[in-house]
Design an enzyme around this catalytic site. Structure first.
Site, PDB file in Angstrom:
ATOM      1  N   ARG A   1      -1.876  -6.747  -7.645  1.00  0.00           N
ATOM      2  CA  ARG A   1      -0.799  -7.704  -7.400  1.00  0.00           C
ATOM      3  C   ARG A   1      -0.764  -8.808  -8.441  1.00  0.00           C
ATOM      4  O   ARG A   1       0.278  -9.390  -8.692  1.00  0.00           O
ATOM      5  CB  ARG A   1      -0.959  -8.345  -6.012  1.00  0.00           C
ATOM      6  CG  ARG A   1      -0.792  -7.375  -4.867  1.00  0.00           C
ATOM      7  CD  ARG A   1      -1.161  -8.009  -3.564  1.00  0.00           C
ATOM      8  NE  ARG A   1      -2.597  -8.342  -3.610  1.00  0.00           N
ATOM      9  CZ  ARG A   1      -3.208  -9.158  -2.776  1.00  0.00           C
ATOM     10  NH1 ARG A   1      -2.542  -9.759  -1.831  1.00  0.00           N
ATOM     11  NH2 ARG A   1      -4.491  -9.383  -2.890  1.00  0.00           N
TER      12      ARG A   1
ATOM     13  N   HIS B   1       0.840  -1.200   0.000  1.00  0.00           N
ATOM     14  CA  HIS B   1       0.000   0.000   0.000  1.00  0.00           C
ATOM     15  C   HIS B   1       0.879   1.256   0.000  1.00  0.00           C
ATOM     16  O   HIS B   1       0.614   2.213  -0.734  1.00  0.00           O
ATOM     17  CB  HIS B   1      -0.910   0.034   1.233  1.00  0.00           C
ATOM     18  CG  HIS B   1      -1.908  -1.068   1.290  1.00  0.00           C
ATOM     19  ND1 HIS B   1      -2.115  -1.825   2.432  1.00  0.00           N
ATOM     20  CD2 HIS B   1      -2.765  -1.559   0.364  1.00  0.00           C
ATOM     21  CE1 HIS B   1      -3.068  -2.712   2.189  1.00  0.00           C
ATOM     22  NE2 HIS B   1      -3.470  -2.578   0.936  1.00  0.00           N
TER      23      HIS B   1
END
Length: 161
Positions: A95, A22
């Site tokens: 991801r 993040h």
């Protein structure tokens, strides 16, 4: 000549907890926008590990002194929140292809709910792609050291069960 409107983006998520992945997305996105709002939403399908106010405080402390990054929480739909704060963009980190499929569906719904709201996908750095908040929560539940995966010390803030 009129002044150009600031480019405001929201990086929404549950951030339970906020990970190095993040953090990487925030640092990269903050260079693309005039203002980046890290917005912690309440996902009705998830049981939180860290209370929202605690995570807001921890993330805000991480970016203290950076006048482009703001941290807040919100209730309701992300698209509605985007309208309320005049954000034209949502930032999402990806991801893998599974993330893309899920996020693409949400981006389509958000664009329907708030026409003109653009979702920007940033690919997670390869060395951070295996990190997920779910894995970190499991590590913490069983007493493992999760410090390599988060940008702050969670040991002083881990809830007890």
């Amino acid at each position: 000549m009129s002044a150009e409107s600031p480019r405001v983006a929201i990086f929404p998520g549950s951030f339970d907890p906020f990970t190095n992945g993040h953090h990487d997305v925030v640092m990269r996105a903050s260079g693309l926008f005039d203002r980046l709002i890290i917005a912690i939403g309440n996902n009705s399908t998830k049981q939180r590990y860290f209370p929202v106010p605690q995570m807001v405080k921890m993330i805000a402390e991480l970016y203290q002194g950076n006048d482009k990054i703001f941290v807040t929480d919100y209730q309701g739909l992300t698209a509605t929140f985007a309208r309320e704060v005049n954000a034209g963009y949502l930032v999402r980190g990806l991801r893998n292809t599974t993330d893309f499929e899920y996020e693409n569906t949400i981006a389509t719904a958000n664009a329907y709910l708030t026409p003109g709201l653009e979702t920007i996908f940033l690919i997670t750095a390869p060395q951070l792609a295996a990190i997920s908040s779910t894995i970190i929560r499991e590590m913490l539940r069983y007493g493992a050291d999760a410090s390599p995966f988060v940008p702050f010390d969670l040991t002083v803030n881990v809830p007890t069960f």
